[in-house]
Design an enzyme around this catalytic site. Sequence first.
Site, PDB file in Angstrom:
ATOM      1  N   ASP A  33       0.811  -1.217   0.000  1.00  0.00           N
ATOM      2  CA  ASP A  33       0.000   0.000   0.000  1.00  0.00           C
ATOM      3  C   ASP A  33       0.846   1.270   0.000  1.00  0.00           C
ATOM      4  OD1 ASP A  33      -2.056  -1.761   0.308  1.00  0.00           O
ATOM      5  OD2 ASP A  33      -2.820  -0.924   2.183  1.00  0.00           O
ATOM      6  N   ASP A  34       0.257   2.320  -0.524  1.00  0.00           N
ATOM      7  CA  ASP A  34       0.704   3.718  -0.352  1.00  0.00           C
ATOM      8  C   ASP A  34       1.751   4.211  -1.350  1.00  0.00           C
ATOM      9  OD1 ASP A  34      -0.999   3.434   1.765  1.00  0.00           O
ATOM     10  OD2 ASP A  34       0.457   3.914   3.330  1.00  0.00           O
ATOM     11  N   HIS A 172       3.684  -2.151   3.271  1.00  0.00           N
ATOM     12  CA  HIS A 172       3.625  -0.780   2.754  1.00  0.00           C
ATOM     13  C   HIS A 172       4.938  -0.419   2.067  1.00  0.00           C
ATOM     14  CE1 HIS A 172       0.472  -0.887   5.769  1.00  0.00           C
ATOM     15  NE2 HIS A 172      -0.083   0.129   5.143  1.00  0.00           N
TER      16      HIS A 172
HETATM   17 ZN   LIG Z   1      -2.687   3.273   3.029  1.00  0.00          ZN
END
Ligand SMILES: [Zn+2]
Length: 203
Positions: A33-34, A172
């Site tokens: 993610d991200d 992440h």
């Molecule tokens: Zn996130």
Amino acid sequence: MLIEQPPLILRWLYPKALWRMDRNDKSVYLTFDDGPIPEITPWVLDLLDKYQIKATFFLVGDNVRKHPEEFKMILERGHRVGNHTFNHIRGFEYLSENYLANTDKANELIKSDLFRPPHGHMRWVQYYTLRDKYRIVMWDLVTRDYSKRLNGFDVFLKVKKYVRNGSIITFHDSLKSEKNLKYALPRSIEWLLKEGYTFKVFD
Ligand SMILES: [Zn+2]
């Protein structure tokens, strides 16, 4: 409350969302993610290539705008991408209209049928609207690699402790998790392979 493995009550809140895939299949779904960001994403991609693993990246639209090269790398190396809003916003803090507009804006760049809400929550109306357009992907195991209270070894232990058949695992590719990710990801992959897991992406 068990944070690493979301409790059933939370899973019932968003019943049509994907939390865990086939429990009879010894497979896991790695998700990141991200990103994308130049500091971390290429490192993740190289590691995945080394093991010939495909994964799913839930991207922040604004990062795609800022880092088109890294976005292109993810696609060219055959990974799956998903929408994680344009500004990584929290559903509960936004009027649904604005939240949905933010996800639309992200999707002009990302063009995916997968969506994961930042921080794992949405208002119901947001959820019901988005699920017509996307498959909503939550997780079975969040490594909390971003946590300052954990070190890389803790993160690796969490993977070993909580992973099971069909787990959707969240890491992440962000600066906040850099140290823990760089420690825990290669070790987790090695361990999962040794345990006989295969790695899958969403259809
Ligand atoms: Zn996130």
